[in-house]
Design a protein around this motif. Structure first.
Motif, PDB file in Angstrom:
ATOM      1  N   ASP A  28       0.866  -1.181   0.109  1.00  0.00           N
ATOM      2  CA  ASP A  28      -0.026  -0.050   0.209  1.00  0.00           C
ATOM      3  C   ASP A  28       0.838   1.150  -0.053  1.00  0.00           C
ATOM      4  O   ASP A  28       0.644   2.279  -0.654  1.00  0.00           O
ATOM      5  CB  ASP A  28      -1.025   0.026   1.240  1.00  0.00           C
ATOM      6  CG  ASP A  28      -1.951  -1.058   1.287  1.00  0.00           C
ATOM      7  OD1 ASP A  28      -2.522  -1.609  -0.080  1.00  0.00           O
ATOM      8  OD2 ASP A  28      -2.259  -1.605   2.241  1.00  0.00           O
ATOM      9  N   TRP A  29       1.977   1.366   0.680  1.00  0.00           N
ATOM     10  CA  TRP A  29       2.683   2.530   0.881  1.00  0.00           C
ATOM     11  C   TRP A  29       3.555   2.525  -0.568  1.00  0.00           C
ATOM     12  O   TRP A  29       3.825   3.775  -0.938  1.00  0.00           O
ATOM     13  CB  TRP A  29       3.774   2.052   2.077  1.00  0.00           C
ATOM     14  CG  TRP A  29       3.033   2.427   3.095  1.00  0.00           C
ATOM     15  CD1 TRP A  29       2.707   1.889   4.363  1.00  0.00           C
ATOM     16  CD2 TRP A  29       3.098   3.879   3.800  1.00  0.00           C
ATOM     17  NE1 TRP A  29       2.273   2.503   5.418  1.00  0.00           N
ATOM     18  CE2 TRP A  29       2.474   3.944   5.129  1.00  0.00           C
ATOM     19  CE3 TRP A  29       3.431   4.985   3.335  1.00  0.00           C
ATOM     20  CZ2 TRP A  29       2.300   5.089   5.987  1.00  0.00           C
ATOM     21  CZ3 TRP A  29       3.506   6.205   4.272  1.00  0.00           C
ATOM     22  CH2 TRP A  29       2.642   5.994   5.582  1.00  0.00           C
ATOM     23  N   ALA A  30       3.960   1.181  -0.943  1.00  0.00           N
ATOM     24  CA  ALA A  30       4.724   1.471  -2.189  1.00  0.00           C
ATOM     25  C   ALA A  30       4.029   1.923  -3.401  1.00  0.00           C
ATOM     26  O   ALA A  30       4.481   2.954  -4.398  1.00  0.00           O
ATOM     27  CB  ALA A  30       5.395   0.019  -2.614  1.00  0.00           C
ATOM     28  N   ASP A  31       2.697   1.610  -3.443  1.00  0.00           N
ATOM     29  CA  ASP A  31       1.713   2.286  -4.384  1.00  0.00           C
ATOM     30  C   ASP A  31       1.433   3.747  -4.200  1.00  0.00           C
ATOM     31  O   ASP A  31       1.430   4.387  -5.042  1.00  0.00           O
ATOM     32  CB  ASP A  31       0.354   1.376  -4.289  1.00  0.00           C
ATOM     33  CG  ASP A  31       0.556  -0.214  -4.977  1.00  0.00           C
ATOM     34  OD1 ASP A  31       1.514  -0.495  -5.732  1.00  0.00           O
ATOM     35  OD2 ASP A  31      -0.440  -0.893  -4.655  1.00  0.00           O
ATOM     36  N   ALA A  32       1.355   3.899  -3.047  1.00  0.00           N
ATOM     37  CA  ALA A  32       0.951   5.567  -2.843  1.00  0.00           C
ATOM     38  C   ALA A  32       2.384   6.284  -3.092  1.00  0.00           C
ATOM     39  O   ALA A  32       2.314   7.527  -3.749  1.00  0.00           O
ATOM     40  CB  ALA A  32       0.707   5.629  -1.165  1.00  0.00           C
ATOM     41  N   ALA A  33       3.454   5.551  -2.974  1.00  0.00           N
ATOM     42  CA  ALA A  33       4.883   6.525  -3.287  1.00  0.00           C
ATOM     43  C   ALA A  33       4.666   6.666  -4.862  1.00  0.00           C
ATOM     44  O   ALA A  33       5.393   7.561  -5.353  1.00  0.00           O
ATOM     45  CB  ALA A  33       5.948   5.773  -2.780  1.00  0.00           C
ATOM     46  N   LEU A  34       4.323   5.590  -5.383  1.00  0.00           N
ATOM     47  CA  LEU A  34       4.450   5.382  -7.195  1.00  0.00           C
ATOM     48  C   LEU A  34       3.631   6.678  -7.672  1.00  0.00           C
ATOM     49  O   LEU A  34       3.815   7.428  -8.469  1.00  0.00           O
ATOM     50  CB  LEU A  34       3.953   4.098  -7.635  1.00  0.00           C
ATOM     51  CG  LEU A  34       4.969   3.017  -7.542  1.00  0.00           C
ATOM     52  CD1 LEU A  34       4.531   1.747  -8.136  1.00  0.00           C
ATOM     53  CD2 LEU A  34       6.405   3.596  -8.166  1.00  0.00           C
ATOM     54  N   THR A  35       2.424   6.753  -6.975  1.00  0.00           N
ATOM     55  CA  THR A  35       1.262   7.843  -7.197  1.00  0.00           C
ATOM     56  C   THR A  35       2.006   9.177  -7.134  1.00  0.00           C
ATOM     57  O   THR A  35       1.829  10.035  -7.830  1.00  0.00           O
ATOM     58  CB  THR A  35       0.027   7.701  -6.494  1.00  0.00           C
ATOM     59  OG1 THR A  35      -0.462   6.321  -6.878  1.00  0.00           O
ATOM     60  CG2 THR A  35      -0.990   8.741  -6.734  1.00  0.00           C
ATOM     61  N   SER A  60       2.804   3.746  10.917  1.00  0.00           N
ATOM     62  CA  SER A  60       2.500   2.666   9.946  1.00  0.00           C
ATOM     63  C   SER A  60       3.638   2.475   8.968  1.00  0.00           C
ATOM     64  O   SER A  60       3.980   1.293   8.698  1.00  0.00           O
ATOM     65  CB  SER A  60       1.052   2.970   9.153  1.00  0.00           C
ATOM     66  OG  SER A  60       0.974   2.094   8.027  1.00  0.00           O
ATOM     67  N   PHE A  61       4.200   3.721   8.855  1.00  0.00           N
ATOM     68  CA  PHE A  61       5.224   3.670   7.680  1.00  0.00           C
ATOM     69  C   PHE A  61       6.456   2.821   8.569  1.00  0.00           C
ATOM     70  O   PHE A  61       7.008   1.925   7.723  1.00  0.00           O
ATOM     71  CB  PHE A  61       5.764   5.258   7.303  1.00  0.00           C
ATOM     72  CG  PHE A  61       6.926   5.145   6.648  1.00  0.00           C
ATOM     73  CD1 PHE A  61       7.134   4.935   5.359  1.00  0.00           C
ATOM     74  CD2 PHE A  61       8.152   5.637   7.598  1.00  0.00           C
ATOM     75  CE1 PHE A  61       8.233   4.939   4.623  1.00  0.00           C
ATOM     76  CE2 PHE A  61       9.499   5.676   6.831  1.00  0.00           C
ATOM     77  CZ  PHE A  61       9.445   5.302   5.178  1.00  0.00           C
ATOM     78  N   TYR A  62       6.794   3.439   9.617  1.00  0.00           N
ATOM     79  CA  TYR A  62       7.820   2.862  10.341  1.00  0.00           C
ATOM     80  C   TYR A  62       7.955   1.357  10.662  1.00  0.00           C
ATOM     81  O   TYR A  62       8.845   0.626  11.040  1.00  0.00           O
ATOM     82  CB  TYR A  62       8.345   3.672  11.327  1.00  0.00           C
ATOM     83  CG  TYR A  62       9.003   4.958  11.103  1.00  0.00           C
ATOM     84  CD1 TYR A  62      10.191   4.940  10.438  1.00  0.00           C
ATOM     85  CD2 TYR A  62       8.377   6.063  11.018  1.00  0.00           C
ATOM     86  CE1 TYR A  62      10.788   6.287   9.907  1.00  0.00           C
ATOM     87  CE2 TYR A  62       8.943   7.487  10.892  1.00  0.00           C
ATOM     88  CZ  TYR A  62      10.030   7.405   9.922  1.00  0.00           C
ATOM     89  OH  TYR A  62      10.655   8.613   9.771  1.00  0.00           O
ATOM     90  N   TRP A  63       6.614   0.920  10.735  1.00  0.00           N
ATOM     91  CA  TRP A  63       6.477  -0.682  10.714  1.00  0.00           C
ATOM     92  C   TRP A  63       7.032  -1.266   9.601  1.00  0.00           C
ATOM     93  O   TRP A  63       7.382  -2.532   9.822  1.00  0.00           O
ATOM     94  CB  TRP A  63       4.813  -0.757  10.994  1.00  0.00           C
ATOM     95  CG  TRP A  63       4.492  -2.194  11.099  1.00  0.00           C
ATOM     96  CD1 TRP A  63       4.017  -3.083  10.169  1.00  0.00           C
ATOM     97  CD2 TRP A  63       4.319  -3.031  12.344  1.00  0.00           C
ATOM     98  NE1 TRP A  63       3.973  -4.329  10.737  1.00  0.00           N
ATOM     99  CE2 TRP A  63       4.130  -4.355  12.138  1.00  0.00           C
ATOM    100  CE3 TRP A  63       4.579  -2.709  13.670  1.00  0.00           C
ATOM    101  CZ2 TRP A  63       3.943  -5.291  13.182  1.00  0.00           C
ATOM    102  CZ3 TRP A  63       4.665  -3.484  14.868  1.00  0.00           C
ATOM    103  CH2 TRP A  63       4.230  -4.972  14.245  1.00  0.00           C
TER     104      TRP A  63
END
Length: 205
Positions: A28-35, A60-63
């Motif tokens: 989810d974080w990787a997809d948001a970063a790509l956007t 959540s990120f640092y998890w």
């Protein structure tokens, strides 16, 4: 003996605890970063704005990630997975090689025209992680297209040259699609334009 009856308590429906939100995954974080990269380049990858976009906290990120660089690396791996391996897997279902090449380029060009992500990555190729990812993806793509030309009967060296030329055509189209879209054929003309380009590339051997 006096019996004391305990009073039964009830919870009003609106006082019940709301169900917890599903835990966000690293994907989810990787997809948001790509956007974010597509919208504003590599500089747009920042933890706090992404957390707001995802409706979560920095915790959540640092998890999932030790730092921003780790997120960028994961996002680039995700990009390669979706925009290279995913597209290759789709077209592999087509048994006819010429049709497969056409499907490959139609899908790749349409995707690059609709999404500025790839152009944004090319603009930040000086970043070490981006440079490494672009090199891996480019080598994979050119090699795959060369395999298709070899399957058409071209000698290995010729297939490699044609694969590289075909990929150069794709990159040029992607860049023009964002820098000067007015010079490209419209939607009604795109099919004929693609057919003519590929007919030149596939002529012979």
């Amino acid at each position: 003996m006096v019996m004391v009856q305990r009073q039964r308590t009830t919870t009003a429906p609106d006082a019940r605890k709301a169900p917890a939100k599903p835990r966000l995954s690293a994907q989810d974080w990787a997809d948001a970063a790509l956007t974010a990269i597509g919208d504003g380049g590599l500089a747009a990858v920042a933890v706090e704005p992404l957390a707001v976009r995802l409706g979560t906290t920095k915790g959540s990120f640092y998890w999932h990630f030790a730092n921003r660089d780790a997120l960028i690396k994961a996002a680039l791996e995700r990009w390669a997975e979706i925009n290279t391996e995913g597209i290759i897997s789709e077209v592999e279902a087509e048994p006819d090689i010429r049709t497969r090449i056409r499907l490959l380029f139609a899908e790749a060009i349409s995707s690059a025209s609709a999404d500025p992500l790839e152009v944004s990555l090319l603009a930040t190729a000086s970043h070490p992680e981006v440079a490494a990812a672009l090199r891996r993806v480019t080598e994979r793509r050119v090699a795959y297209v060369a395999e298709l030309f070899a399957a058409l009967g071209f000698p290995e060296a010729e297939a490699r040259r044609r694969g590289l030329l075909a990929y150069s055509v794709y990159l040029g189209h992607a860049q023009l699609g964002h820098a000067a879209p007015s010079v490209l054929p419209g939607e009604d003309e795109f099919g004929a334009y693609l057919d003519e380009a590929l007919d030149v590339l596939m002529a012979g051997p």
